[in-house]
Design an enzyme around this catalytic site. Structure first.
Site, PDB file in Angstrom:
ATOM      1  N   PRO A  72     100.144  12.481  48.095  1.00 24.11           N
ATOM      2  CA  PRO A  72      99.292  13.564  47.662  1.00 24.11           C
ATOM      3  C   PRO A  72      98.602  14.220  48.841  1.00 24.11           C
ATOM      4  O   PRO A  72      97.789  13.625  49.522  1.00 24.11           O
ATOM      5  CB  PRO A  72      98.270  12.883  46.753  1.00 24.11           C
ATOM      6  CG  PRO A  72      98.667  11.445  46.681  1.00 24.11           C
ATOM      7  CD  PRO A  72      99.509  11.193  47.860  1.00 24.11           C
ATOM      8  N   GLU A  73      98.955  15.451  49.052  1.00 24.84           N
ATOM      9  CA  GLU A  73      98.233  16.281  49.998  1.00 24.84           C
ATOM     10  C   GLU A  73      97.421  17.248  49.140  1.00 24.84           C
ATOM     11  O   GLU A  73      97.346  17.070  47.925  1.00 24.84           O
ATOM     12  CB  GLU A  73      99.231  16.968  50.943  1.00 24.84           C
ATOM     13  CG  GLU A  73     100.122  15.943  51.657  1.00 24.84           C
ATOM     14  CD  GLU A  73     101.098  16.532  52.662  1.00 24.84           C
ATOM     15  OE1 GLU A  73     100.784  17.558  53.268  1.00 24.84           O
ATOM     16  OE2 GLU A  73     102.182  15.955  52.815  1.00 24.84           O
TER      17      GLU A  73
END
Length: 272
Positions: free
Chosen positions: A2-3
């Site tokens: 997850p960015e």
DNA sequence: ACGCCCTCCTGTTGGC
DNA sequence: TGCCAACAGGAGGGCG
């Protein structure tokens, strides 16, 4: 995983379920996350109304009535999903935030690099948040800003993009993608970038993050949004995980290299 | 102050 | 087929 785009997608998926709801109960099944989950957290949040669901960098912020805020970080492999209360627990489900609507916000994270923290008062003053760089989609992330923080830095521009004290929200995928879009080689020293290149990179970072949000993020393996759906930005990646495949702009074979023990992808022809 | 490297953890993949 | 090393989206912390 997850960015920023994946965290933002999660935030948007959670928000309709969480808004104006009350927390019935917080159940922590596994407190050994990146930071140990505080033992008193369940009694601290029980019964309180959710007033705000926000995001700062890669942290989800759940603002509670009375001023406290839950900080949720998804780490490398975390998901936060809205499931019906009573949904059987699966392996690596670490906590449930049960809401008065009968929905549970369920955190699953095989690697346990994620975290569940609590901030009293302004979450921006929390030790892990207070030194974060400006939001990349805000005006504060300007050409002038990136120009200033790249001056005198010998570190590679790719590593700089992944330093959350200088740029937030950009991780391993979007660092490679932004540099491709800006036509800048990842190994260039940050200080060697020209003013115009810095401006181009600011725009590239913004563009790639916005496009990825619009696609619901990038799913490589684990990542799922709050409703369990994958993100569709993977098919729009230009270089990430495309070693040896033809560049989508010029057909030259994409190359991979290692920087700071992380894989970087680039096109040797498009990027200089 | 800066930059490099290690670490936390589990699951998957690729080479032999 | 099986074993084992390498690697995977983050990022704090220690060190020189």
């Amino acid at each position: 995983m997850p960015e920023l785009p994946e965290v933002e997608t999660t935030r948007r998926g959670i928000a309709p379920h969480a808004r104006k709801r009350r927390v019935t109960k917080l159940t922590v099944y596994e407190p050994r996350l990146r930071w140990p989950v505080a033992r008193e957290l369940p009694r601290l949040v029980a019964g309180r109304r959710i007033e705000r669901i926000g995001r700062r960098a890669k942290y989800l912020l759940i603002g509670l009535q009375g001023g406290g805020t839950l900080l949720i970080h998804l780490g490398m492999s975390g998901n936060l999903r809205a499931v019906p209360a009573g949904t059987p627990r699966l392996k690596h489900d670490h906590f449930d935030l049960l809401l008065d609507s009968g929905v549970a916000l369920r955190f699953n994270d095989p690697r346990r690099f994620g975290s569940l923290l609590y901030a009293t008062g302004d979450p921006g003053l929390h030790p892990l948040l207070k030194d974060l760089a400006p939001e990349p989609l805000s005006p504060a992330f300007s050409d002038e800003y990136l120009w200033r923080v790249t001056r005198g830095r010998r570190v590679s521009i790719k590593s700089l993009l992944m330093n959350s004290h200088l740029v937030v929200g950009v991780g391993n995928i979007y660092a490679s993608e932004a540099l491709f879009r800006a036509r800048i080689r990842p190994r260039r020293q940050a200080r060697a970038l020209k003013r115009a290149e810095v401006g181009c990179l600011v725009r590239a970072v913004r563009t790639v993050l916005k496009l990825a949000i619009r696609a619901g993020g990038t799913t490589l393996r684990d990542y799922r949004g709050a409703d369990g759906a994958p993100g569709y930005f993977r098919q729009r990646l230009y270089v990430y995980e495309r070693k040896g495949q033809p560049c989508r702009r010029c057909r030259t074979a994409v190359r991979m290299l290692t920087q700071g023990q992380r894989s970087t992808y680039y096109c040797p022809s498009c990027q200089s």
